[in-house]
Scaffold this motif. Structure first.
Motif, PDB file in Angstrom:
ATOM      1  N   LYS A   1     -80.810 -51.372  -5.457  1.00 31.47           N
ATOM      2  CA  LYS A   1     -81.626 -50.165  -5.534  1.00 31.47           C
ATOM      3  C   LYS A   1     -82.126 -49.832  -4.137  1.00 31.47           C
ATOM      4  N   LEU A   2     -81.998 -48.576  -3.736  1.00 31.04           N
ATOM      5  CA  LEU A   2     -82.458 -48.134  -2.424  1.00 31.04           C
ATOM      6  C   LEU A   2     -83.978 -48.128  -2.373  1.00 31.04           C
ATOM      7  N   MET A   3     -84.539 -48.824  -1.370  1.00 34.00           N
ATOM      8  CA  MET A   3     -86.002 -48.902  -1.230  1.00 34.00           C
ATOM      9  C   MET A   3     -86.505 -48.159  -0.006  1.00 34.00           C
ATOM     10  N   ILE A   4     -85.737 -48.214   1.093  1.00 34.23           N
ATOM     11  CA  ILE A   4     -86.108 -47.576   2.359  1.00 34.23           C
ATOM     12  C   ILE A   4     -84.836 -47.033   2.998  1.00 34.23           C
ATOM     13  N   TYR A   5     -84.912 -45.830   3.581  1.00 34.83           N
ATOM     14  CA  TYR A   5     -83.767 -45.322   4.333  1.00 34.83           C
ATOM     15  C   TYR A   5     -84.245 -44.696   5.646  1.00 34.83           C
ATOM     16  N   GLU A   6     -83.339 -44.599   6.587  1.00 35.72           N
ATOM     17  CA  GLU A   6     -83.663 -44.082   7.933  1.00 35.72           C
ATOM     18  C   GLU A   6     -84.914 -44.763   8.471  1.00 35.72           C
ATOM     19  N   VAL A   7     -84.889 -46.060   8.436  1.00 35.27           N
ATOM     20  CA  VAL A   7     -85.901 -46.986   8.977  1.00 35.27           C
ATOM     21  C   VAL A   7     -87.179 -47.051   8.146  1.00 35.27           C
ATOM     22  N   SER A   8     -87.749 -45.873   7.810  1.00 37.98           N
ATOM     23  CA  SER A   8     -89.089 -45.911   7.234  1.00 37.98           C
ATOM     24  C   SER A   8     -89.340 -44.914   6.103  1.00 37.98           C
ATOM     25  N   ASN A   9     -88.301 -44.263   5.630  1.00 43.01           N
ATOM     26  CA  ASN A   9     -88.471 -43.280   4.547  1.00 43.01           C
ATOM     27  C   ASN A   9     -88.308 -43.920   3.176  1.00 43.01           C
ATOM     28  N   ARG A  10     -89.201 -43.564   2.271  1.00 51.28           N
ATOM     29  CA  ARG A  10     -89.131 -44.081   0.898  1.00 51.28           C
ATOM     30  C   ARG A  10     -88.576 -43.018  -0.038  1.00 51.28           C
ATOM     31  N   PRO A  11     -87.560 -43.382  -0.836  1.00 53.14           N
ATOM     32  CA  PRO A  11     -87.082 -42.429  -1.856  1.00 53.14           C
ATOM     33  C   PRO A  11     -88.175 -42.194  -2.896  1.00 53.14           C
ATOM     34  N   SER A  12     -88.061 -41.096  -3.582  1.00 54.26           N
ATOM     35  CA  SER A  12     -88.991 -40.802  -4.660  1.00 54.26           C
ATOM     36  C   SER A  12     -89.009 -41.942  -5.677  1.00 54.26           C
ATOM     37  N   GLY A  13     -90.197 -42.366  -6.079  1.00 56.10           N
ATOM     38  CA  GLY A  13     -90.321 -43.404  -7.093  1.00 56.10           C
ATOM     39  C   GLY A  13     -90.529 -44.803  -6.547  1.00 56.10           C
ATOM     40  N   VAL A  14     -90.291 -44.996  -5.263  1.00 55.48           N
ATOM     41  CA  VAL A  14     -90.519 -46.318  -4.663  1.00 55.48           C
ATOM     42  C   VAL A  14     -92.001 -46.419  -4.265  1.00 55.48           C
ATOM     43  N   PRO A  15     -92.672 -47.470  -4.699  1.00 54.82           N
ATOM     44  CA  PRO A  15     -94.110 -47.604  -4.390  1.00 54.82           C
ATOM     45  C   PRO A  15     -94.377 -47.638  -2.890  1.00 54.82           C
ATOM     46  N   ASP A  16     -95.553 -47.123  -2.498  1.00 50.30           N
ATOM     47  CA  ASP A  16     -95.875 -47.121  -1.062  1.00 50.30           C
ATOM     48  C   ASP A  16     -96.276 -48.505  -0.569  1.00 50.30           C
ATOM     49  N   ARG A  17     -96.187 -49.512  -1.443  1.00 44.05           N
ATOM     50  CA  ARG A  17     -96.371 -50.906  -0.990  1.00 44.05           C
ATOM     51  C   ARG A  17     -95.191 -51.345  -0.111  1.00 44.05           C
ATOM     52  N   PHE A  18     -94.099 -50.610  -0.209  1.00 42.80           N
ATOM     53  CA  PHE A  18     -92.903 -50.912   0.578  1.00 42.80           C
ATOM     54  C   PHE A  18     -92.882 -50.015   1.814  1.00 42.80           C
ATOM     55  N   SER A  19     -92.737 -50.644   2.981  1.00 44.46           N
ATOM     56  CA  SER A  19     -92.683 -49.868   4.214  1.00 44.46           C
ATOM     57  C   SER A  19     -91.669 -50.478   5.168  1.00 44.46           C
TER      58      SER A  19
END
Lengths: 110, 122
Positions: free
Chosen positions: A47-65
């Motif tokens: 499952k994609l959690m982060i892309y382009e170093v620091s972008n979060r897809p919709s639905g991924v909690p902001d606990r992930f950076s």
């Protein structure tokens, strides 16, 4: 081309923060902001959690950076939860117009 | 809802061929790059190949270049990979993945299928 370097395992207690590193070279991580992070619980598809170093897809909690410095990218998970236990993989675009993954890191929530 | 359904996996002898398919639905297939990623049993992820949204540009890992061919049929919303001269080390679960953008290899994988297992063994 060798895989990106990740620690084989990391662990933390619920509520704590953990950081997973991903080290590449000037031909991949160091030259492009095309670093992604994937979460793969056992027996499931990534499952994609982060892309382009620091972008979060919709639905991924902001606990992930995510972040990057030089040839090393990092994924930080704050406020660890039991459901975060999984394998995590980084990936990067390369100067050879290919994509390379890290070897994967197993996150254990104690 | 985006759905990716792989098929075509199975047991094949070394040197043999196999074609995998990935039926896509829930999005405009012609507007996004598509890719194949594999995972050997108990191992990590390995990128295999990517196709631009139009199919005009394709990319391959060195490990499969010259043996695998990626293609897409926009009329059928289906992605393929033709795998020839298969080796034991090609044994893996093969995932179909949708790219976030049009280019394929440069873009992250925002949706994945459940995979189809390819076993190369005599």
């Amino acid at each position: 081309q060798s895989a990106l370097t990740q620690p084989p395992s990391v662990s933390g207690s619920p509520g704590q923060s953990v950081t997973i590193s991903c080290t590449g070279t000037s031909s991949d991580v160091g030259s492009y902001n095309r670093v992604s992070w994937y979460q793969q619980p056992p027996g499931t598809a990534p499952k994609l959690m982060i892309y382009e170093v620091s972008n979060r897809p919709s639905g991924v909690p902001d606990r992930f950076s995510g972040s990057k410095s030089g040839n090393t990218a990092s994924l930080t998970i704050s406020g660890l939860q039991a459901e975060d236990e999984a394998d995590y993989y980084c990936s990067s675009y390369t100067s050879s117009s290919t994509l390379i993954f890290g070897g994967g890191t197993k996150l254990t929530v104690l | 809802e985006v759905q990716l359904l792989e098929s075509g996996g199975g047991l094949v002898q070394p040197g043999g061929s196999l074609r995998l398919s990935c039926a896509a639905s829930g999005f405009t297939f012609s507007a996004y790059g598509m890719s194949w990623v594999r995972q050997a049993p108990g191992r990590g992820l390995e990128w295999v190949s990517s196709s631009s949204s139009s199919g005009a540009t394709t990319y391959y890992a060195d490990s499969v270049k010259g043996r695998f061919t990626i293609s897409r049929d926009i009329s059928k919303n289906t992605l393929y990979v033709q795998m020839n001269s298969l080796r034991v080390e090609d044994t893996a679960l093969y995932y179909c993945a949708k790219n976030l953008g049009v280019r394929g290899v440069k873009d992250p994988f925002d949706y994945w299928g459940q995979g189809t297992l390819v076993t190369v063994s005599s």
